[in-house]
Enzyme design. Structure first.
Site, PDB file in Angstrom:
ATOM      1  N   HIS A  83      -0.430   7.392 -15.201  1.00  0.00           N
ATOM      2  CA  HIS A  83      -1.450   6.392 -14.890  1.00  0.00           C
ATOM      3  C   HIS A  83      -0.756   5.113 -14.411  1.00  0.00           C
ATOM      4  CE1 HIS A  83      -4.939   8.279 -17.103  1.00  0.00           C
ATOM      5  NE2 HIS A  83      -3.953   8.861 -17.766  1.00  0.00           N
ATOM      6  N   HIS A 123       0.491  13.590 -15.428  1.00  0.00           N
ATOM      7  CA  HIS A 123       0.102  12.542 -14.478  1.00  0.00           C
ATOM      8  C   HIS A 123       0.470  11.212 -15.084  1.00  0.00           C
ATOM      9  CE1 HIS A 123      -3.202  13.691 -17.125  1.00  0.00           C
ATOM     10  NE2 HIS A 123      -3.528  12.410 -17.154  1.00  0.00           N
TER      11      HIS A 123
HETATM   12  P1  5GP Z   1      -5.699  11.755 -19.323  1.00  0.00           P
HETATM   13  O1  5GP Z   1      -6.874  11.445 -20.212  1.00  0.00           O
HETATM   14  O2  5GP Z   1      -5.395  13.241 -19.306  1.00  0.00           O
HETATM   15  O3  5GP Z   1      -4.464  10.917 -19.604  1.00  0.00           O
HETATM   16  O4  5GP Z   1      -6.123  11.329 -17.861  1.00  0.00           O
HETATM   17  C1  5GP Z   1      -6.947  12.123 -17.075  1.00  0.00           C
HETATM   18  C2  5GP Z   1      -7.589  11.194 -16.088  1.00  0.00           C
HETATM   19  O5  5GP Z   1      -8.162  11.989 -15.070  1.00  0.00           O
HETATM   20  C3  5GP Z   1      -8.700  10.334 -16.678  1.00  0.00           C
HETATM   21  O6  5GP Z   1      -8.379   8.963 -16.528  1.00  0.00           O
HETATM   22  C4  5GP Z   1      -9.942  10.748 -15.885  1.00  0.00           C
HETATM   23  O7  5GP Z   1     -10.789   9.670 -15.575  1.00  0.00           O
HETATM   24  C5  5GP Z   1      -9.346  11.365 -14.647  1.00  0.00           C
HETATM   25  N1  5GP Z   1     -10.164  12.397 -14.044  1.00  0.00           N
HETATM   26  C6  5GP Z   1     -10.880  13.357 -14.694  1.00  0.00           C
HETATM   27  N2  5GP Z   1     -11.504  14.160 -13.800  1.00  0.00           N
HETATM   28  C7  5GP Z   1     -11.175  13.672 -12.570  1.00  0.00           C
HETATM   29  C8  5GP Z   1     -11.526  14.081 -11.229  1.00  0.00           C
HETATM   30  O8  5GP Z   1     -12.245  15.045 -11.003  1.00  0.00           O
HETATM   31  N3  5GP Z   1     -10.994  13.341 -10.213  1.00  0.00           N
HETATM   32  C9  5GP Z   1     -10.176  12.269 -10.426  1.00  0.00           C
HETATM   33  N4  5GP Z   1      -9.726  11.604  -9.356  1.00  0.00           N
HETATM   34  N5  5GP Z   1      -9.827  11.865 -11.669  1.00  0.00           N
HETATM   35  C10 5GP Z   1     -10.325  12.559 -12.721  1.00  0.00           C
END
Ligand code: 5GP
Ligand code: ZN
Length: 114
Positions: free
Chosen positions: A102, A100
């Site tokens: 950001h 994903h």
């Molecule tokens: P990462 O830490 O893997 O780069 O980003 C994962 C992102 O997913 C985090 O910013 C977190 O807030 C978001 N996230 C985690 N669980 C959920 C969810 O259930 N729904 C949504 N919309 N975002 C989520």
């Protein structure tokens, strides 16, 4: 993939606030936003990390970045600026193992990032 949070959101099994949907990508609002605009641009196909990309994914990743730019424009941040970030593996803060991008905007974004 059965146990993947983002696959479940894309399949409609878990709710998400969708900002964009097309045949290969979706964008959803981050549940724990780190900026006034914090969207996640996610491919429909499950890919765990950037380390799993192949040359055949080049157009997909390009589309992710271009979709981020279009969403930034829609929200009025093209000129002022915005940040796009992929976190890869736990050492960089990746917590959901479905790639994903950001998209963050709307506050001062320091450099270097934390
Ligand atoms: P990462 O830490 O893997 O780069 O980003 C994962 C992102 O997913 C985090 O910013 C977190 O807030 C978001 N996230 C985690 N669980 C959920 C969810 O259930 N729904 C949504 N919309 N975002 C989520
Ligand atoms: Zn997935």
């Amino acid at each position: 993939m059965a146990d993947c949070l983002f696959c479940k959101i894309i399949a409609g099994e878990i709710p998400g606030k969708f900002a964009h949907q097309d045949d290969q990508l979706v964008a959803i609002a981050d549940i724990n936003p780190q900026a006034p605009l914090h969207l996640l641009i996610i491919p429909r196909r499950h890919i765990a990390t950037l380390n799993d990309l192949t040359p055949g994914d080049d157009a997909l990743v390009g589309a992710m970045q271009r979709t981020a730019a279009a969403l930034a424009a829609q929200h009025g941040y093209s000129e002022h600026g915005y940040r796009t970030v992929f976190n890869t593996n736990r050492g960089a803060g990746q917590t959901v193992f479905h790639i994903h991008l950001h998209l963050l905007a709307g506050r001062g974004l320091g450099w270097p990032p934390g």
